[in-house]
Design a protein around this motif. Structure first.
Motif, PDB file in Angstrom:
ATOM      1  N   GLY A 156     -20.953 -31.244  60.266  1.00  0.00           N
ATOM      2  CA  GLY A 156     -20.442 -30.245  61.095  1.00  0.00           C
ATOM      3  C   GLY A 156     -19.172 -30.270  61.668  1.00  0.00           C
ATOM      4  O   GLY A 156     -18.889 -31.556  61.954  1.00  0.00           O
ATOM      5  N   TYR A 232     -28.187 -34.639  59.867  1.00  0.00           N
ATOM      6  CA  TYR A 232     -27.852 -33.442  60.285  1.00  0.00           C
ATOM      7  C   TYR A 232     -27.052 -32.630  59.127  1.00  0.00           C
ATOM      8  O   TYR A 232     -26.558 -33.335  58.403  1.00  0.00           O
ATOM      9  N   GLY A 234     -27.191 -28.889  56.425  1.00  0.00           N
ATOM     10  CA  GLY A 234     -27.948 -27.712  55.687  1.00  0.00           C
ATOM     11  C   GLY A 234     -29.036 -28.412  55.015  1.00  0.00           C
ATOM     12  O   GLY A 234     -29.344 -29.558  54.605  1.00  0.00           O
ATOM     13  N   HIS A 256     -29.801 -26.689  59.605  1.00  0.00           N
ATOM     14  CA  HIS A 256     -28.794 -25.502  60.256  1.00  0.00           C
ATOM     15  C   HIS A 256     -30.015 -24.444  60.951  1.00  0.00           C
ATOM     16  O   HIS A 256     -31.010 -24.305  60.156  1.00  0.00           O
ATOM     17  N   LYS A 257     -29.472 -23.896  61.970  1.00  0.00           N
ATOM     18  CA  LYS A 257     -30.214 -23.004  62.474  1.00  0.00           C
ATOM     19  C   LYS A 257     -29.341 -21.525  62.876  1.00  0.00           C
ATOM     20  O   LYS A 257     -28.294 -21.534  62.497  1.00  0.00           O
ATOM     21  N   GLN A 290     -20.320 -21.499  64.967  1.00  0.00           N
ATOM     22  CA  GLN A 290     -20.866 -22.578  64.086  1.00  0.00           C
ATOM     23  C   GLN A 290     -21.789 -23.612  64.622  1.00  0.00           C
ATOM     24  O   GLN A 290     -22.311 -24.263  63.550  1.00  0.00           O
ATOM     25  N   CYS A 292     -25.451 -24.749  65.929  1.00  0.00           N
ATOM     26  CA  CYS A 292     -26.895 -24.318  65.553  1.00  0.00           C
ATOM     27  C   CYS A 292     -27.445 -23.523  66.723  1.00  0.00           C
ATOM     28  O   CYS A 292     -28.523 -22.523  66.247  1.00  0.00           O
TER      29      CYS A 292
ATOM     30  N   ALA B 343     -20.458 -24.087  54.539  1.00  0.00           N
ATOM     31  CA  ALA B 343     -20.921 -24.035  56.181  1.00  0.00           C
ATOM     32  C   ALA B 343     -20.426 -25.499  56.492  1.00  0.00           C
ATOM     33  O   ALA B 343     -20.751 -26.387  56.129  1.00  0.00           O
ATOM     34  N   CYS B 346     -23.210 -26.102  62.260  1.00  0.00           N
ATOM     35  CA  CYS B 346     -24.625 -26.329  62.067  1.00  0.00           C
ATOM     36  C   CYS B 346     -25.462 -25.014  62.222  1.00  0.00           C
ATOM     37  O   CYS B 346     -26.662 -24.875  62.401  1.00  0.00           O
ATOM     38  N   SER B 347     -24.594 -23.895  61.972  1.00  0.00           N
ATOM     39  CA  SER B 347     -25.022 -22.540  62.093  1.00  0.00           C
ATOM     40  C   SER B 347     -25.477 -22.324  60.377  1.00  0.00           C
ATOM     41  O   SER B 347     -24.718 -22.596  59.543  1.00  0.00           O
ATOM     42  N   LEU B 348     -26.683 -21.637  60.402  1.00  0.00           N
ATOM     43  CA  LEU B 348     -27.098 -21.483  59.141  1.00  0.00           C
ATOM     44  C   LEU B 348     -26.105 -20.247  58.319  1.00  0.00           C
ATOM     45  O   LEU B 348     -25.683 -19.323  58.817  1.00  0.00           O
TER      46      LEU B 348
END
Lengths: 485, 359
Positions: A156, A232, A234, A256-257, A290, A292, B343, B346-348
């Motif tokens: 990330g 950490y 995907g 990822h969230k 970006q 989570c 990506a 850390c966002s889907l």
């Protein structure tokens, strides 16, 4: 292009002993170390030994004090490390410099001594179990041991993210080897160097390395030395890492969230409605969705003076304002195509359904889609694209998000106290692990349970001296009295 | 101007030898006016962008419709049920929703195909025996590729041409026999089909330890890519496989770039160097744009492809693809699909979400 900046922290290795790979971020070039698998093995062993020697004997309060000293330096705008971070992080992440500066300061404050103590206390009712055997309530004694070597696989480009797991690793007195993400190789490097400067004996307890994604030989060599591996990324990336971790090694994956927000009509009078939209816009803009914890969708209740469509308009206006203060970073072609595709989908929906709309010109740096009907939770294309859905009742929301339980984490919420606890109950059941105020979504509290887990307790091994052993030992004492039961 | 006049004008345009910039613009504007007037979904799309026949001054101004719109809207100037042919996308990217391209008459599509194929693939050879690695049009009546290959055999194949793939699979034995006969006959032949069928075939022949040396003047045509269909392999390996299986030099391996949403195909002139330069005929022009602003990217930068295909007279002439390219020579290099920005945070990402929710 200027001279490259050097990433990594490699105790015991001279610069000319390893190869270097250049990562480019626009004008900035960063050299990342490329170690042979045998070098990684040796480095991991060295770190493990150093931690056993230097870190294991430090009381947790002392570690808190050392981390506090590091954080104090990083919070000081005159400090060269802080200045380096402020210069480099915007360059590598592309985020607006002011946003990084403000975000970093807010983030670091969560790692000062009082917060770190709270962090420890959250997981251990008696923090001294990290230092020595402590009486257990059930009888006997108990002590918590951290892993000898904790390997972190970071991902990330949200700046400074590795600080979470690094602080955790140090607090449980583990040796730490962290693999830098190619997208943000700066912060962990600066942190490691600064810690080594502040307390030189710890210099060898922490290594910061890098290898090309997919380099299984390097990953395996490092993981083989680990007691615990934290990853950490995907699902695909986590699966790749997990496949390389020996089956007897503890593995903790953080995927990822997908965040979202809920705005009750209680927050939608003419005073509070625009303010709520401002807070929501802040959550959208911070780290360009970006994180989570970043929101992709807002469920807005009907019946307030500011109706959901007006909320979408206010949100759009705030996003337009924030573009002035914190301009969106430049998008890669693929990102631009994703945003364009998402926008287009919303546009087509608006053409066929009068209940839907899209606010924002095609070349605007943000986009707010609106839907009259509550939509199931789904990610947007990010980069400040957000969907606002109207709902009649807040209870409609948990069933809409529940199918995606494995991707749930943070909800940003604006509602009254009664609603808060009713919703918390059903959101928690649906899979949500963190409920924050609107505007605070991207700033988790110190001591939060990341993805509902115990940050520190998950890392340690509890060792118990049962009361039977204590009693048996008593019987063997030189001063034992044979006739006593 | 009636619909028939427009079709006649287009057929004449395709038949002529090249065109000037002004002629291309004039035809593009004529078609835009027609589509703006008769294609309701497109008109609404243009309204959002403030584009009308008064503001659109040249082919570059014609609003390009993202190809996903072929799934969501009926892009046609005539009622959908009156179309002579409807081509549908395979619908692999988004569940069962298929994009539809309506052709009131297939004559323009056929003329576009014939003129272009004769020049770019046949290269003035009148007819060749053709082995087809794709189902016949009878089996897949809504596949533009099935129609393309059926037309190829009809207009340019000899009696020895045959189909070796059905929706049930590939007849490797029959194909091996056919290739052996072609090899013995010593006359040039052609093998045409989907790229992933070639991958399967090369694998199958390798397993059998069989290979061929097709006679001089033979050629291959593959199309469609093979991502997600067969094992993925880099272009270098793909052409090495073709050479091993057919003894075919890379410059005689032609890749066709076509889409259901177009009525015209683009070709390269062999693949001695990959990626190869793709170009279209005089009735198709391409641009590379920033997908968000729609503005052309400076030459030398990557952009998303927009095609203006004058043969698409009933749907929309200008489409925004999901393909990334970079300008080269008088065409462009195709660099792949602009899918799912990797990506970084850390966002889907949407792609991962869709994968996770795939049945």
């Amino acid at each position: 292009m200027s001279t490259p900046w050097t990433a990594g922290h490699l105790p015991g290795l001279a610069h000319d002993e390893v190869a270097w790979h250049t990562l480019t971020f626009g004008e900035l070039a960063v050299r990342a170390p490329v170690l042979q698998p045998s070098q990684l093995t040796a480095l991991a062993r060295r770190v493990k030994q150093a931690a056993a020697r230097e870190l294991a004997s430090l009381p947790v309060s002392r570690i808190v004090a050392l981390l506090d000293a590091v954080i104090a330096r990083l919070l000081d705008p005159r400090d060269p490390y802080r200045q380096e971070a402020e210069r480099l992080l915007p360059a590598v992440t592309g985020y607006d410099a002011d946003m990084v500066r403000l975000g970093l300061t807010g983030f670091l404050q969560g790692f000062r001594a009082p917060q770190l103590h709270r962090f420890v206390a959250e997981d251990f009712a008696n923090p001294k179990v990290l230092d020595e055997f402590q009486p257990a309530t059930k009888g006997g004694f108990v002590r918590a041991y951290g892993p000898g070597l904790l390997v972190h696989s970071w991902a990330g480009n949200v700046p400074a993210l590795p600080l979470w797991s690094l602080a955790c690793g140090l607090l449980v007195k583990a040796g730490n080897v962290g693999k830098l993400p190619s997208a943000e190789p700066v912060f962990a490097t600066l942190f490691a160097r600064l810690l080594a400067e502040i307390h030189p004996p710890l210099a060898d307890c922490l290594a910061v390395v890098w290898w090309q994604g997919g380099d299984a030989a390097s990953a395996s060599a490092t993981f083989a030395q680990a007691d615990t591996v934290l990853a950490y990324g995907g699902n695909e990336a986590i699966a790749q890492v997990r496949a390389l971790v020996p089956v007897t090694t503890r593995f903790l994956g953080y995927g990822h969230k997908l965040g979202f927000g809920i705005v009750s009509r209680a927050a939608l009078d003419t005073q509070r409605g625009p303010a709520a939209a401002r807070l929501a816009a802040h959550d959208v803009v911070r780290y360009e969705q970006q994180g989570c914890y970043s929101p992709h969708q807002f469920y807005v209740q009907r019946g307030g003076r500011v109706d959901p469509r007006a909320f979408a308009q206010y949100l759009a206006a705030e996003l337009a304002n924030l573009q002035q203060r914190h301009p969106r970073r430049a998008l890669a072609l693929e990102e631009a195509a994703a945003v364009s595709g998402w926008r287009h989908g919303a546009e087509m929906q608006a053409l066929s359904d009068a209940g839907c709309g899209l606010v924002g010109a095609p070349d605007a740096t943000w986009a707010v889609a609106y839907s009259d009907r509550a939509q199931p939770l789904a990610p947007t294309a990010g980069a400040r694209s957000i969907l606002v859905c109207a709902v009649d009742a807040l209870e409609e929301v948990p069933p809409l998000v529940e199918p995606h339980a494995r991707f749930l984490q943070t909800v940003g919420i604006a509602c009254d106290p009664r609603e808060l606890f009713t919703l918390a109950e059903s959101l928690g059941r649906a899979g949500v692990t963190r409920i924050a105020a609107l505007g605070a979504m991207t700033a988790p509290e110190a001591g939060w349970h990341h993805d509902g887990r115990f940050n520190l307790a998950d890392l340690v091994r509890m060792v118990e001296v049962e009361s039977s052993a204590e009693r048996a030992a008593d019987r063997l004492a030189p001063y034992a009295q044979e006739d006593r039961p | 101007m009636t619909h028939d006049d427009l079709v006649q004008a287009l057929l004449a345009f395709i038949a002529q030898d090249g065109c000037s910039d002004a002629e291309f613009d004039a035809m593009a504007l004529r078609l835009f006016a027609h589509q703006h007037a008769n294609n309701a979904a497109y008109r609404r799309f243009c309204q959002l962008r403030g584009a009308t026949p008064r503001t659109v001054k040249g082919w570059r101004d014609v609003p390009a419709v993202p190809i996903s719109a072929f799934k969501e809207a009926t892009l046609s100037c005539v009622p959908a049920d009156s179309a002579e042919r409807v081509f549908m996308t395979s619908g692999t990217t988004r569940g069962d929703v298929k994009g539809r391209h309506y052709h009131p008459t297939i004559a323009v599509w056929d003329a576009s195909f014939t003129r272009n194929f004769a020049r770019r693939f046949m290269q003035d050879t009148p007819r060749l025996p053709m082995a087809i690695l794709f189902p016949h049009e009878r089996e897949l009546p809504n596949s533009s590729l099935a129609h393309y290959l059926t037309m190829a055999v009809q207009r340019f194949g000899t009696d020895a041409s045959a189909w070796f793939v059905t929706t049930q699979g590939m007849d490797v034995d029959g194909l091996a026999d056919w290739l052996q006969r072609a090899e013995r006959a010593g006359e040039p032949c052609a093998v045409l089909g989907a790229s992933y069928s070639f991958v399967h075939l090369v694998d199958a022949l390798q397993e059998r330890g069989t290979s061929f040396r097709l006679p001089a003047g033979s050629r291959l045509l593959d199309t469609g890519g093979y991502k997600g269909q067969a094992r993925e392999l880099p272009l270098e390996a793909f052409y090495a496989g073709l050479r091993a299986a057919f003894g075919m030099p890379r410059e005689r391996c032609i890749n066709m770039y076509g889409m259901t949403e177009l009525s015209t195909q683009l070709y390269d002139d062999g693949n001695a160097v990959v990626p190869s330069v793709k170009t279209g005929p005089h009735w198709l022009r391409s641009r590379l744009v920033d997908p968000l602003t729609g503005r052309e990217v400076p030459r030398g930068e990557r952009g998303v492809l927009v095609h203006c295909d004058l043969a698409s007279f009933n749907s929309v002439t200008a489409i925004l693809t999901e393909d990334v390219g970079i300008a080269s020579g008088d065409g462009f290099l195709l660099l792949g699909r602009a899918e799912g920005a990797q990506a970084k945070g850390c966002s889907l990402a949407v792609e991962e979400f869709l994968r996770a929710n795939a049945p």
